[in-house]
Design an enzyme around this catalytic site. Structure first.
Site, PDB file in Angstrom:
ATOM      1  N   ARG A  59       0.633  -0.964   0.001  1.00 57.26           N
ATOM      2  CA  ARG A  59       0.063   0.020  -0.088  1.00 57.26           C
ATOM      3  C   ARG A  59       0.912   0.983   0.300  1.00 57.26           C
ATOM      4  O   ARG A  59       0.454   2.488  -0.465  1.00 57.26           O
ATOM      5  CB  ARG A  59      -1.321   0.265   1.199  1.00 57.26           C
ATOM      6  CG  ARG A  59      -2.047   1.576   1.633  1.00 57.26           C
ATOM      7  CD  ARG A  59      -2.773   0.891   2.236  1.00 57.26           C
ATOM      8  NE  ARG A  59      -2.365   0.108   3.607  1.00 57.26           N
ATOM      9  CZ  ARG A  59      -2.168   1.111   4.471  1.00 57.26           C
ATOM     10  NH1 ARG A  59      -1.705   2.651   4.323  1.00 57.26           N
ATOM     11  NH2 ARG A  59      -2.074   0.098   5.933  1.00 57.26           N
ATOM     12  N   TYR A 112     -17.020  13.936 -16.007  1.00 58.42           N
ATOM     13  CA  TYR A 112     -18.100  12.839 -15.786  1.00 58.42           C
ATOM     14  C   TYR A 112     -18.496  12.845 -14.885  1.00 58.42           C
ATOM     15  O   TYR A 112     -18.499  13.600 -13.152  1.00 58.42           O
ATOM     16  CB  TYR A 112     -16.961  11.568 -15.348  1.00 58.42           C
ATOM     17  CG  TYR A 112     -16.883  10.319 -15.248  1.00 58.42           C
ATOM     18  CD1 TYR A 112     -18.484   9.660 -16.036  1.00 58.42           C
ATOM     19  CD2 TYR A 112     -16.734   9.790 -14.144  1.00 58.42           C
ATOM     20  CE1 TYR A 112     -17.775   8.514 -15.371  1.00 58.42           C
ATOM     21  CE2 TYR A 112     -16.974   8.656 -13.229  1.00 58.42           C
ATOM     22  CZ  TYR A 112     -18.165   7.653 -13.996  1.00 58.42           C
ATOM     23  OH  TYR A 112     -18.061   6.437 -13.568  1.00 58.42           O
ATOM     24  N   ASP A 184      -7.679  17.058 -15.757  1.00 60.38           N
ATOM     25  CA  ASP A 184      -8.406  15.103 -16.160  1.00 60.38           C
ATOM     26  C   ASP A 184      -8.537  15.086 -17.817  1.00 60.38           C
ATOM     27  O   ASP A 184      -9.081  15.357 -18.552  1.00 60.38           O
ATOM     28  CB  ASP A 184     -10.474  14.812 -16.076  1.00 60.38           C
ATOM     29  CG  ASP A 184     -10.599  13.416 -15.904  1.00 60.38           C
ATOM     30  OD1 ASP A 184      -9.879  12.783 -16.905  1.00 60.38           O
ATOM     31  OD2 ASP A 184     -11.439  13.071 -15.901  1.00 60.38           O
ATOM     32  N   LYS A 209      -9.210   4.081 -18.805  1.00 61.21           N
ATOM     33  CA  LYS A 209      -9.105   4.154 -20.398  1.00 61.21           C
ATOM     34  C   LYS A 209      -8.006   3.468 -21.117  1.00 61.21           C
ATOM     35  O   LYS A 209      -8.053   2.620 -21.111  1.00 61.21           O
ATOM     36  CB  LYS A 209     -10.282   5.695 -20.019  1.00 61.21           C
ATOM     37  CG  LYS A 209     -11.047   5.378 -19.463  1.00 61.21           C
ATOM     38  CD  LYS A 209     -12.793   4.774 -19.468  1.00 61.21           C
ATOM     39  CE  LYS A 209     -13.183   4.784 -18.600  1.00 61.21           C
ATOM     40  NZ  LYS A 209     -13.457   5.642 -16.726  1.00 61.21           N
TER      41      LYS A 209
END
Ligand code: LCS
Length: 393
Positions: A59, A112, A184, A209
């Site tokens: 992590r 979005y 973005d 994407k």
């Protein structure tokens, strides 16, 4: 290897590559481990104190994410990068990492859906003021700056209306106000658009994407200066939105072909946009590569291509959109975008069906608006599928 002077595809292949000395593996192995062993207690102590380089716990860092972050930072022309468990994790980590109680964020009104929800519904719970504006008109941005504005947030081209926003001028407005510009860059990728070169301070991506490119990973990316990334990194580590070594490895594999994939996405999308533009059953096509797009000139100056995303309105009703969705054969009926295969969705009956009709239409999402992520299949097959499906309407 110093890859800083390399061109895009060479960088995408070589930047950040870890040479595995243990077995001489050509491709970086997947470090599928949750923790890392220390040679002795003193070494463990030094690593926790930041006095020795090396890994502790996945992590907090893992070779696969380090390698990927270095590659992405070089491609975006930034100093540093972070890899996150999703695009939304990248966006929420940046916003919570930068904004404090009493700060103000000025955001584009075309975003979005989950980004819009996070900003409009969740940030106010942390005492953050929010204003949405039509950021295509920069006067709206300038007019809504406040003394406590800390972030201007844009997505360009925007999902799903393909609105294009001037990054350079937005950065100038932000900096005059002492704020940061966050962009973005999911729709364009660093192959086509590098917002940091235009003055943006932080870039976020849904790596789900085009970066991954094959529809098999959910992940996100943050890139910026060392100073900003160092400030944001503890939020990622402590909120826990890190990605898995395997997903980072898949993204690494995807990134190596980003350039050649994007080139074909762009070539195919322009042909599809021109085809749709002339089709009698289509009312309007939204693609920045068409001369009819209001920001065609701006798109040419701030990006090296127009991307693979197209929206279009049918000459018809909500039923026409549903019929089209049920008639495509090769093109996949699914949300998400940026995969090698073409994906189609109809916001009014699917992603945006829950929004009251008037509100939906006001935000530019009409009953017959269709979003198409043009894939890299042979163009003849994409056109043939669209043609037979449009014949059914
Ligand atoms: N930014 C943009 C521009 C997006 O399109 C998406 C997801 C995100 C951020 C969030 O990324 P994620 O957390 O899903 O990796 N867009 C989607 C879409 O248009 N359909 O399904 C997801």
């Amino acid at each position: 290897m110093d890859t800083k002077g390399f061109k895009f595809n060479s960088k995408a292949i070589h930047a950040g590559h870890i040479h595995d000395k243990s077995a001489g593996s050509h491709v970086t192995p997947i470090y599928q481990t949750s923790t890392f062993c220390f040679d002795n207690a003193e070494q463990g102590g030094k690593r926790f104190a930041g006095k020795e380089e090396g890994y502790i716990y996945t992590r907090l860092g893992n070779p696969n994410t380090t390698e990927l972050a270095e590659k992405v930072a070089q491609l975006e022309n930034g100093e540093c990068g972070l890899i996150t468990s999703s695009g939304m994790s990248a966006i929420s980590t940046v916003l919570i990492g930068v904004l404090k109680k009493g700060d103000h964020i000025l955001a584009s009104d075309t975003l979005y859906g989950c980004t819009y929800t996070f900003i409009s519904e969740m940030l106010p719970q942390y005492g953050i003021e929010v204003t949405f504006v039509d950021a295509e008109d920069l006067q709206n941005v300038q007019d809504n700056i406040k003394t406590n504005t800390k972030i201007i947030y844009i997505e360009t081209p925007a999902n799903p209306t393909m609105k294009v926003i001037d990054i350079k001028k937005s950065a100038e407005i932000a900096h005059r106000a002492g704020a940061l510009l966050v962009v973005d860059n999911t729709f364009m990728t660093p192959y086509l658009q590098r917002p940091l070169e235009l003055g943006a301070d932080l870039v976020v991506h849904s790596a789900t994407k085009y970066i991954g490119g094959h529809g098999d990973v959910v992940a996100g990316i943050i890139v910026g200066s060392r100073k900003l990334i160092t400030m944001i990194e503890p939020y990622l580590k402590n909120f826990g939105g890190t990605t898995s070594p395997f997903d980072a490895w898949l993204l690494m594999r995807g990134l190596k072909t980003l350039g050649i994939r994007m080139k074909t996405h762009c070539e195919n999308a322009l042909i599809v946009a021109e085809y749709l533009d002339k089709h009698p059953k289509i009312k309007k096509v939204y693609y920045p590569g068409l001369k009819s797009h209001p920001q065609y000139d701006l798109s040419q100056t701030q990006a090296d291509g127009f991307g693979g995303m197209i929206s279009f309105e049918l000459n018809g009703t909500i039923e026409s959109g549903i019929t089209l969705m049920n008639s495509v054969q090769m093109i996949t009926l699914a949300v998400s975008l940026g995969s090698v295969d073409s994906l189609i969705q109809h916001p009014a009956s699917m992603t945006h069906a829950g929004i009251p009709r008037e509100e939906r239409i006001k935000s530019g999402i009409g009953d017959s608006l269709v979003r198409l992520s043009v894939g890299i299949e042979n163009i003849e097959d994409i056109l043939a599928d669209l043609s037979q499906a449009l014949d059914k309407i």
